[in-house]
Scaffold this motif. Sequence first.
Motif, PDB file in Angstrom:
ATOM      1  N   ILE A 252      -5.216   0.448  -7.530  1.00 55.54           N
ATOM      2  CA  ILE A 252      -4.407  -0.789  -6.135  1.00 55.54           C
ATOM      3  C   ILE A 252      -4.348  -0.346  -4.826  1.00 55.54           C
ATOM      4  O   ILE A 252      -4.300  -1.644  -4.213  1.00 55.54           O
ATOM      5  CB  ILE A 252      -2.944  -1.289  -7.082  1.00 55.54           C
ATOM      6  CG1 ILE A 252      -2.523  -1.558  -8.467  1.00 55.54           C
ATOM      7  CG2 ILE A 252      -1.962  -1.647  -6.080  1.00 55.54           C
ATOM      8  CD1 ILE A 252      -1.335  -2.142  -8.600  1.00 55.54           C
ATOM      9  N   VAL A 253      -4.403   0.702  -4.700  1.00 49.52           N
ATOM     10  CA  VAL A 253      -4.223   0.880  -3.223  1.00 49.52           C
ATOM     11  C   VAL A 253      -5.568   0.463  -2.969  1.00 49.52           C
ATOM     12  O   VAL A 253      -5.459   0.649  -1.910  1.00 49.52           O
ATOM     13  CB  VAL A 253      -3.970   2.903  -3.429  1.00 49.52           C
ATOM     14  CG1 VAL A 253      -4.079   3.508  -1.981  1.00 49.52           C
ATOM     15  CG2 VAL A 253      -2.623   2.666  -3.830  1.00 49.52           C
ATOM     16  N   LEU A 254      -6.681   1.395  -3.759  1.00 51.98           N
ATOM     17  CA  LEU A 254      -8.283   0.616  -2.720  1.00 51.98           C
ATOM     18  C   LEU A 254      -8.301  -0.892  -3.171  1.00 51.98           C
ATOM     19  O   LEU A 254      -8.250  -1.230  -2.273  1.00 51.98           O
ATOM     20  CB  LEU A 254      -9.130   1.726  -4.289  1.00 51.98           C
ATOM     21  CG  LEU A 254      -8.686   2.740  -4.329  1.00 51.98           C
ATOM     22  CD1 LEU A 254      -9.933   3.686  -5.366  1.00 51.98           C
ATOM     23  CD2 LEU A 254      -9.376   3.958  -3.179  1.00 51.98           C
ATOM     24  N   ARG A 255      -7.992  -1.309  -3.912  1.00 44.86           N
ATOM     25  CA  ARG A 255      -7.844  -2.853  -3.273  1.00 44.86           C
ATOM     26  C   ARG A 255      -6.751  -3.576  -2.409  1.00 44.86           C
ATOM     27  O   ARG A 255      -7.543  -4.013  -1.325  1.00 44.86           O
ATOM     28  CB  ARG A 255      -6.985  -3.600  -4.713  1.00 44.86           C
ATOM     29  CG  ARG A 255      -7.583  -3.505  -6.500  1.00 44.86           C
ATOM     30  CD  ARG A 255      -9.082  -4.226  -5.872  1.00 44.86           C
ATOM     31  NE  ARG A 255      -9.342  -4.356  -7.770  1.00 44.86           N
ATOM     32  CZ  ARG A 255      -9.820  -5.350  -7.397  1.00 44.86           C
ATOM     33  NH1 ARG A 255     -10.992  -6.473  -5.899  1.00 44.86           N
ATOM     34  NH2 ARG A 255     -10.443  -6.053  -8.854  1.00 44.86           N
ATOM     35  N   LEU A 256      -5.463  -2.582  -2.262  1.00 45.16           N
ATOM     36  CA  LEU A 256      -4.740  -2.958  -1.107  1.00 45.16           C
ATOM     37  C   LEU A 256      -6.144  -2.715   0.578  1.00 45.16           C
ATOM     38  O   LEU A 256      -5.814  -3.148   1.149  1.00 45.16           O
ATOM     39  CB  LEU A 256      -3.875  -2.570  -0.770  1.00 45.16           C
ATOM     40  CG  LEU A 256      -2.799  -3.367  -1.984  1.00 45.16           C
ATOM     41  CD1 LEU A 256      -1.388  -2.490  -2.244  1.00 45.16           C
ATOM     42  CD2 LEU A 256      -2.165  -4.832  -1.544  1.00 45.16           C
ATOM     43  N   LEU A 257      -6.277  -1.591   0.351  1.00 41.32           N
ATOM     44  CA  LEU A 257      -7.108  -1.074   1.290  1.00 41.32           C
ATOM     45  C   LEU A 257      -8.675  -1.905   1.645  1.00 41.32           C
ATOM     46  O   LEU A 257      -8.648  -1.828   2.836  1.00 41.32           O
ATOM     47  CB  LEU A 257      -7.778   0.254   1.193  1.00 41.32           C
ATOM     48  CG  LEU A 257      -6.782   1.380   1.302  1.00 41.32           C
ATOM     49  CD1 LEU A 257      -7.539   2.590   0.559  1.00 41.32           C
ATOM     50  CD2 LEU A 257      -6.572   1.397   2.721  1.00 41.32           C
ATOM     51  N   ALA A 258      -8.846  -3.236   0.599  1.00 38.40           N
ATOM     52  CA  ALA A 258      -9.531  -3.619   0.802  1.00 38.40           C
ATOM     53  C   ALA A 258      -9.379  -5.199   1.071  1.00 38.40           C
ATOM     54  O   ALA A 258      -9.982  -5.720   2.182  1.00 38.40           O
ATOM     55  CB  ALA A 258     -10.370  -3.865  -0.676  1.00 38.40           C
ATOM     56  N   VAL A 259      -7.966  -4.946   1.022  1.00 46.26           N
ATOM     57  CA  VAL A 259      -7.331  -6.418   1.482  1.00 46.26           C
ATOM     58  C   VAL A 259      -6.701  -6.501   2.851  1.00 46.26           C
ATOM     59  O   VAL A 259      -7.120  -6.863   3.444  1.00 46.26           O
ATOM     60  CB  VAL A 259      -5.878  -6.663   0.623  1.00 46.26           C
ATOM     61  CG1 VAL A 259      -5.149  -7.292   1.676  1.00 46.26           C
ATOM     62  CG2 VAL A 259      -6.091  -7.244  -0.891  1.00 46.26           C
ATOM     63  N   LEU A 260      -6.961  -5.110   3.284  1.00 47.93           N
ATOM     64  CA  LEU A 260      -6.201  -4.520   4.740  1.00 47.93           C
ATOM     65  C   LEU A 260      -7.574  -4.861   5.370  1.00 47.93           C
ATOM     66  O   LEU A 260      -7.502  -5.290   6.757  1.00 47.93           O
ATOM     67  CB  LEU A 260      -5.489  -3.569   4.687  1.00 47.93           C
ATOM     68  CG  LEU A 260      -4.116  -3.632   4.640  1.00 47.93           C
ATOM     69  CD1 LEU A 260      -3.448  -1.791   4.092  1.00 47.93           C
ATOM     70  CD2 LEU A 260      -2.796  -4.060   5.445  1.00 47.93           C
TER      71      LEU A 260
ATOM     72  N   LEU B 225       1.100  -0.882   0.108  1.00 43.34           N
ATOM     73  CA  LEU B 225       0.222  -0.079  -0.368  1.00 43.34           C
ATOM     74  C   LEU B 225       1.176   0.743  -0.167  1.00 43.34           C
ATOM     75  O   LEU B 225       0.380   1.912  -0.931  1.00 43.34           O
ATOM     76  CB  LEU B 225      -1.019  -0.252   1.395  1.00 43.34           C
ATOM     77  CG  LEU B 225      -1.741   1.227   1.113  1.00 43.34           C
ATOM     78  CD1 LEU B 225      -3.056   0.910   0.556  1.00 43.34           C
ATOM     79  CD2 LEU B 225      -2.547   1.179   2.927  1.00 43.34           C
ATOM     80  N   VAL B 226       1.922   1.194   1.013  1.00 41.51           N
ATOM     81  CA  VAL B 226       2.501   2.617   0.666  1.00 41.51           C
ATOM     82  C   VAL B 226       3.550   2.435  -0.569  1.00 41.51           C
ATOM     83  O   VAL B 226       3.246   3.797  -0.929  1.00 41.51           O
ATOM     84  CB  VAL B 226       3.486   2.445   2.295  1.00 41.51           C
ATOM     85  CG1 VAL B 226       5.162   3.513   1.619  1.00 41.51           C
ATOM     86  CG2 VAL B 226       3.036   2.591   3.284  1.00 41.51           C
ATOM     87  N   MET B 227       4.327   1.781  -1.123  1.00 40.30           N
ATOM     88  CA  MET B 227       5.008   1.368  -2.358  1.00 40.30           C
ATOM     89  C   MET B 227       4.377   2.017  -3.223  1.00 40.30           C
ATOM     90  O   MET B 227       4.523   2.666  -4.117  1.00 40.30           O
ATOM     91  CB  MET B 227       5.206   0.427  -3.003  1.00 40.30           C
ATOM     92  CG  MET B 227       6.615   0.409  -3.614  1.00 40.30           C
ATOM     93  SD  MET B 227       5.723   0.198  -5.316  1.00 40.30           S
ATOM     94  CE  MET B 227       4.962  -0.968  -5.916  1.00 40.30           C
ATOM     95  N   PHE B 228       2.522   1.236  -3.539  1.00 41.84           N
ATOM     96  CA  PHE B 228       1.198   2.114  -4.149  1.00 41.84           C
ATOM     97  C   PHE B 228       1.171   3.382  -4.093  1.00 41.84           C
ATOM     98  O   PHE B 228       1.303   4.581  -5.206  1.00 41.84           O
ATOM     99  CB  PHE B 228       0.779   0.964  -5.179  1.00 41.84           C
ATOM    100  CG  PHE B 228       1.152   0.162  -5.511  1.00 41.84           C
ATOM    101  CD1 PHE B 228       1.125   0.049  -7.177  1.00 41.84           C
ATOM    102  CD2 PHE B 228       1.563  -1.341  -5.435  1.00 41.84           C
ATOM    103  CE1 PHE B 228       1.517  -1.219  -7.529  1.00 41.84           C
ATOM    104  CE2 PHE B 228       2.194  -2.487  -5.481  1.00 41.84           C
ATOM    105  CZ  PHE B 228       2.048  -2.095  -7.580  1.00 41.84           C
ATOM    106  N   GLY B 229       1.670   3.737  -2.863  1.00 44.04           N
ATOM    107  CA  GLY B 229       0.534   4.644  -2.832  1.00 44.04           C
ATOM    108  C   GLY B 229       1.854   5.918  -3.658  1.00 44.04           C
ATOM    109  O   GLY B 229       1.102   7.173  -4.066  1.00 44.04           O
ATOM    110  N   LEU B 230       2.615   5.687  -3.251  1.00 42.71           N
ATOM    111  CA  LEU B 230       4.203   6.923  -3.584  1.00 42.71           C
ATOM    112  C   LEU B 230       3.742   6.513  -4.764  1.00 42.71           C
ATOM    113  O   LEU B 230       4.622   7.393  -5.197  1.00 42.71           O
ATOM    114  CB  LEU B 230       5.246   6.267  -3.367  1.00 42.71           C
ATOM    115  CG  LEU B 230       5.505   6.140  -1.204  1.00 42.71           C
ATOM    116  CD1 LEU B 230       6.572   5.751  -0.373  1.00 42.71           C
ATOM    117  CD2 LEU B 230       6.046   7.594  -0.820  1.00 42.71           C
ATOM    118  N   LEU B 231       4.420   5.473  -5.420  1.00 39.03           N
ATOM    119  CA  LEU B 231       4.083   5.754  -7.194  1.00 39.03           C
ATOM    120  C   LEU B 231       2.658   6.544  -7.536  1.00 39.03           C
ATOM    121  O   LEU B 231       3.085   6.998  -8.777  1.00 39.03           O
ATOM    122  CB  LEU B 231       3.676   3.387  -7.488  1.00 39.03           C
ATOM    123  CG  LEU B 231       4.004   3.678  -9.256  1.00 39.03           C
ATOM    124  CD1 LEU B 231       5.643   4.007  -8.910  1.00 39.03           C
ATOM    125  CD2 LEU B 231       3.550   2.431  -9.211  1.00 39.03           C
ATOM    126  N   ALA B 232       1.587   6.410  -6.517  1.00 33.71           N
ATOM    127  CA  ALA B 232       0.759   7.308  -7.517  1.00 33.71           C
ATOM    128  C   ALA B 232       1.162   8.671  -6.930  1.00 33.71           C
ATOM    129  O   ALA B 232       0.611   9.358  -8.026  1.00 33.71           O
ATOM    130  CB  ALA B 232      -0.614   6.655  -6.662  1.00 33.71           C
TER     131      ALA B 232
END
Length: 161
Positions: free
Chosen positions: A148-156, A103-110
């Motif tokens: 991807i961040v939204l998908r990862l938030l759903a996973v968390l 989540l952090v990595m894709f958040g930074l990428l965004a």
Amino acid sequence: MNDNNDAAVSGGKLTLESVERFLMAASMGLLCLLTMANVLVRYFTDISFAFTEEISVALMVVMTLIGASHAFATNHHIAITFFVDRKPQFQRFVRGFAALCSLVMFGLLAWYGVFMAWDDFDFEVTSPSLGVPQWIYTVWLPILSVVIVLRLLAVLRRGGQ
């Protein structure tokens, strides 16, 4: 397949998984067609369609990011589970930690992708082969990273599963 994918494949309702699968297949199909056309033209005429490389790279980035989103949502992403499988009591924590790191990595990428796309737009950068505005290619990086961040938030939210 799981129940969520069965509904998407059976044609019952339009789900994000079915849209992702369609976009992955469409980008792969278009990538194959462009590459084959370039090979055939080069073989028969000794002329290369150089612009196909530019489009192919953009399609590969889009396909990879959509695939990553789908993999995170369906728990099919690459995972190194040698130690976690031997200590099941840590499994939930480690999966949640891995999702948080992603989540952090894709958040930074965004975040930085927005600046890159804005710079391409602001400085009117054009692509090398076709001469189209470069931001048309780079805008997809932050958009798909946010997906991807939204998908990862759903996973968390599901507890890292």
